[in-house]
Design a protein around this motif. Structure first.
Motif, PDB file in Angstrom:
ATOM      1  N   VAL A 172      19.463 -57.227  39.189  1.00 11.98           N
ATOM      2  CA  VAL A 172      18.430 -58.262  39.131  1.00 11.98           C
ATOM      3  C   VAL A 172      18.033 -58.688  40.539  1.00 11.98           C
ATOM      4  O   VAL A 172      16.856 -58.782  40.882  1.00 11.98           O
ATOM      5  CB  VAL A 172      18.910 -59.465  38.312  1.00 11.98           C
ATOM      6  CG1 VAL A 172      17.915 -60.613  38.387  1.00 11.98           C
ATOM      7  CG2 VAL A 172      19.131 -59.058  36.850  1.00 11.98           C
ATOM      8  N   HIS A 173      19.038 -58.949  41.371  1.00 12.08           N
ATOM      9  CA  HIS A 173      18.764 -59.365  42.741  1.00 12.08           C
ATOM     10  C   HIS A 173      18.070 -58.254  43.529  1.00 12.08           C
ATOM     11  O   HIS A 173      17.204 -58.522  44.370  1.00 12.08           O
ATOM     12  CB  HIS A 173      20.066 -59.768  43.433  1.00 12.08           C
ATOM     13  CG  HIS A 173      20.731 -60.943  42.806  1.00 12.08           C
ATOM     14  ND1 HIS A 173      22.094 -61.157  42.868  1.00 12.08           N
ATOM     15  CD2 HIS A 173      20.225 -61.974  42.083  1.00 12.08           C
ATOM     16  CE1 HIS A 173      22.391 -62.260  42.217  1.00 12.08           C
ATOM     17  NE2 HIS A 173      21.281 -62.774  41.738  1.00 12.08           N
ATOM     18  N   ALA A 174      18.447 -57.016  43.257  1.00 16.04           N
ATOM     19  CA  ALA A 174      17.825 -55.892  43.952  1.00 16.04           C
ATOM     20  C   ALA A 174      16.344 -55.788  43.616  1.00 16.04           C
ATOM     21  O   ALA A 174      15.514 -55.490  44.481  1.00 16.04           O
ATOM     22  CB  ALA A 174      18.536 -54.593  43.601  1.00 16.04           C
ATOM     23  N   LYS A 175      15.992 -56.055  42.370  1.00 18.46           N
ATOM     24  CA  LYS A 175      14.579 -56.009  41.980  1.00 18.46           C
ATOM     25  C   LYS A 175      13.788 -57.122  42.653  1.00 18.46           C
ATOM     26  O   LYS A 175      12.633 -56.936  43.042  1.00 18.46           O
ATOM     27  CB  LYS A 175      14.455 -56.114  40.463  1.00 18.46           C
ATOM     28  CG  LYS A 175      14.884 -54.857  39.726  1.00 18.46           C
ATOM     29  CD  LYS A 175      14.647 -54.979  38.229  1.00 18.46           C
ATOM     30  CE  LYS A 175      15.029 -53.682  37.516  1.00 18.46           C
ATOM     31  NZ  LYS A 175      14.776 -53.776  36.055  1.00 18.46           N
ATOM     32  N   MET A 176      14.410 -58.273  42.807  1.00 16.04           N
ATOM     33  CA  MET A 176      13.735 -59.375  43.482  1.00 16.04           C
ATOM     34  C   MET A 176      13.476 -59.019  44.942  1.00 16.04           C
ATOM     35  O   MET A 176      12.388 -59.258  45.479  1.00 16.04           O
ATOM     36  CB  MET A 176      14.579 -60.639  43.376  1.00 16.04           C
ATOM     37  CG  MET A 176      13.892 -61.880  43.899  1.00 16.04           C
ATOM     38  SD  MET A 176      14.873 -63.350  43.577  1.00 16.04           S
ATOM     39  CE  MET A 176      13.730 -64.606  44.144  1.00 16.04           C
ATOM     40  N   ALA A 177      14.483 -58.442  45.592  1.00 16.54           N
ATOM     41  CA  ALA A 177      14.324 -58.039  46.992  1.00 16.54           C
ATOM     42  C   ALA A 177      13.269 -56.959  47.134  1.00 16.54           C
ATOM     43  O   ALA A 177      12.451 -56.985  48.063  1.00 16.54           O
ATOM     44  CB  ALA A 177      15.663 -57.547  47.539  1.00 16.54           C
ATOM     45  N   ALA A 178      13.268 -55.993  46.194  1.00 14.27           N
ATOM     46  CA  ALA A 178      12.307 -54.895  46.273  1.00 14.27           C
ATOM     47  C   ALA A 178      10.883 -55.399  46.093  1.00 14.27           C
ATOM     48  O   ALA A 178       9.947 -54.879  46.707  1.00 14.27           O
ATOM     49  CB  ALA A 178      12.636 -53.849  45.212  1.00 14.27           C
ATOM     50  N   THR A 179      10.712 -56.422  45.250  1.00 14.70           N
ATOM     51  CA  THR A 179       9.382 -56.987  45.033  1.00 14.70           C
ATOM     52  C   THR A 179       8.851 -57.616  46.315  1.00 14.70           C
ATOM     53  O   THR A 179       7.687 -57.432  46.682  1.00 14.70           O
ATOM     54  CB  THR A 179       9.425 -58.047  43.916  1.00 14.70           C
ATOM     55  OG1 THR A 179       9.862 -57.418  42.699  1.00 14.70           O
ATOM     56  CG2 THR A 179       8.059 -58.671  43.698  1.00 14.70           C
ATOM     57  N   GLN A 180       9.704 -58.356  47.036  1.00 13.68           N
ATOM     58  CA  GLN A 180       9.272 -58.954  48.295  1.00 13.68           C
ATOM     59  C   GLN A 180       8.982 -57.884  49.333  1.00 13.68           C
ATOM     60  O   GLN A 180       7.997 -57.970  50.077  1.00 13.68           O
ATOM     61  CB  GLN A 180      10.334 -59.920  48.821  1.00 13.68           C
ATOM     62  CG  GLN A 180       9.916 -60.634  50.102  1.00 13.68           C
ATOM     63  CD  GLN A 180      10.870 -61.747  50.499  1.00 13.68           C
ATOM     64  OE1 GLN A 180      11.643 -62.236  49.690  1.00 13.68           O
ATOM     65  NE2 GLN A 180      10.814 -62.144  51.753  1.00 13.68           N
ATOM     66  N   GLN A 181       9.816 -56.851  49.370  1.00 13.46           N
ATOM     67  CA  GLN A 181       9.599 -55.782  50.350  1.00 13.46           C
ATOM     68  C   GLN A 181       8.297 -55.042  50.066  1.00 13.46           C
ATOM     69  O   GLN A 181       7.552 -54.699  51.000  1.00 13.46           O
ATOM     70  CB  GLN A 181      10.769 -54.805  50.311  1.00 13.46           C
ATOM     71  CG  GLN A 181      10.664 -53.699  51.355  1.00 13.46           C
ATOM     72  CD  GLN A 181      11.887 -52.795  51.352  1.00 13.46           C
ATOM     73  OE1 GLN A 181      12.718 -52.860  50.450  1.00 13.46           O
ATOM     74  NE2 GLN A 181      12.003 -51.950  52.350  1.00 13.46           N
ATOM     75  N   ALA A 182       8.000 -54.812  48.797  1.00 13.28           N
ATOM     76  CA  ALA A 182       6.774 -54.107  48.446  1.00 13.28           C
ATOM     77  C   ALA A 182       5.533 -54.892  48.849  1.00 13.28           C
ATOM     78  O   ALA A 182       4.469 -54.317  49.092  1.00 13.28           O
ATOM     79  CB  ALA A 182       6.745 -53.824  46.943  1.00 13.28           C
ATOM     80  N   ALA A 183       5.674 -56.215  48.923  1.00  9.12           N
ATOM     81  CA  ALA A 183       4.553 -57.066  49.326  1.00  9.12           C
ATOM     82  C   ALA A 183       4.502 -57.274  50.837  1.00  9.12           C
ATOM     83  O   ALA A 183       3.705 -58.071  51.331  1.00  9.12           O
ATOM     84  CB  ALA A 183       4.655 -58.424  48.624  1.00  9.12           C
ATOM     85  N   GLY A 184       5.367 -56.577  51.570  1.00  9.44           N
ATOM     86  CA  GLY A 184       5.333 -56.662  53.029  1.00  9.44           C
ATOM     87  C   GLY A 184       6.395 -57.551  53.631  1.00  9.44           C
ATOM     88  O   GLY A 184       6.387 -57.789  54.835  1.00  9.44           O
ATOM     89  N   GLY A 185       7.314 -58.060  52.820  1.00  9.18           N
ATOM     90  CA  GLY A 185       8.345 -58.960  53.329  1.00  9.18           C
ATOM     91  C   GLY A 185       9.600 -58.228  53.776  1.00  9.18           C
ATOM     92  O   GLY A 185       9.750 -57.021  53.576  1.00  9.18           O
TER      93      GLY A 185
END
Length: 330
Positions: free
Chosen positions: A213-226
């Motif tokens: 779950v936490h990995a998906k949250m991190a991946a979502t931010q990274q995909a948006a440029g974070g």
């Protein structure tokens, strides 16, 4: 131990140009506009930059949309401001001098606390989002809608620049740091507060089933440029931007001294609900995370620590390296 989600904070972007920072702090919460400053006609820009909010969207950060995010930002600031302020003072922030330009001020949650803690310090709050920044009205600061990478402020006009949970949302922090250096006077201090996903949140008991779950949250931010691991790069980023006397200090907030429920903005399921709406998380994953949070908050022996970092640097004299402070950083 397990790593917990990162608290985002808005970056900053632009409407008009030419504000100076030479007025004293206002006596009330009403921002005082600067007069006699060059406007667009004086500083034409035929190719203005495109505003970029990076990976932060206040309407989709937590449950409840913008109203929920406003509440989360307030609770987040309340949780760790005392620890953060202590570090800011250790790293050179004083009530005298100023002004302090807070880039990515958002709703003014930190701005209001800075005003109460340092009533004599002149404050300027900058953010990309005019709707979000409107909630900072009455915070005792001048409000400017502007881009962190293209600030409508005069060169060498600020004593301090504060970026709190901003750089983690920018695809390229370099332009924002270059602008911070430009507006700082020689000897002025930049103060950057951030996190690193590898050590931001530690908790006991551990729920390994939430790693995905936490990995998906991190991946979502990274995909948006974070970048949720930016904490480990702060000192190098400041040095690369030309700052000197660079230092890094950690700060920790735990439920040894604060109620576990105070950590809900970071650990509760509200942060995950928008991911369900976006189809990133399944309802089953969301229900699992909500159940584990309820177990955690009900456990009298549960423990959590949130670890943050504040990096500081000094704007060099114009003669350093044989170049003007605004040169050499693109």
């Amino acid at each position: 131990m397990t790593t917990l989600p990162t608290p985002p904070h808005p970056p900053a972007t632009v409407t008009d140009r030419g504000a100076a920072l030479d007025t004293p702090a206002p006596d009330s919460g009403t921002p005082t506009p600067h007069a006699g400053l060059p406007g667009p006609a004086d500083r034409p820009d035929p190719n203005p930059p495109t505003p970029n909010a990076g990976s932060y969207n206040p309407a989709t950060t937590t449950a409840g949309g913008l109203a929920g995010e406003l509440a989360r930002l307030e609770a987040q600031a309340e949780l760790s401001f005392d620890e953060e302020l202590s570090l800011l003072r250790e790293l050179g922030l004083t009530a005298s001098g100023g002004p302090l330009v807070e880039i990515g001020a958002g709703s003014g949650a930190i701005t209001r606390r800075l005003r109460r803690a340092l009533p004599e310090l002149s404050l300027v709050a900058v953010d990309i989002d005019p709707d979000l920044l409107a909630h900072a009205e009455g915070a005792g600061a001048e409000l400017i809608v502007a881009d962190a990478a293209d600030l409508p402020l005069e060169t060498a006009s600020a004593q301090y620049v504060l970026l709190r949970y901003v750089l983690q949302h920018l695809p390229d922090p370099g332009p924002a740091l270059a602008e911070a250096r430009r507006i700082l006077r020689p000897g002025g201090r930049i103060l950057v507060t951030e996190v690193d996903a590898s050590c931001w949140g530690l908790a006991d008991p551990v729920y390994p089933e939430l790693v995905g779950v936490h990995a998906k949250m991190a991946a979502t931010q990274q995909a948006a440029g974070g970048d949720r691991t930016i904490g480990r790069r702060l000192t190098r980023l400041l040095r690369d931007a030309g700052f000197t006397e660079v230092a890094l200090r950690p700060f920790a907030t735990t439920n040894d001294t604060r109620p576990t429920d105070d950590f809900a903005p970071h650990l509760g399921p509200g942060r995950l609900q928008p991911l369900v709406t976006a189809g990133v998380l399944s309802l089953r994953e969301f229900a699992l995370a909500a159940d584990r949070w309820n177990r955690f908050r009900a456990d009298p022996n549960a423990w959590v620590m949130l670890l943050g970092f504040t990096a500081a640097g000094t704007a060099p004299d114009a003669s350093q390296n044989g170049r003007h402070p605004t040169e050499g950083i693109q």
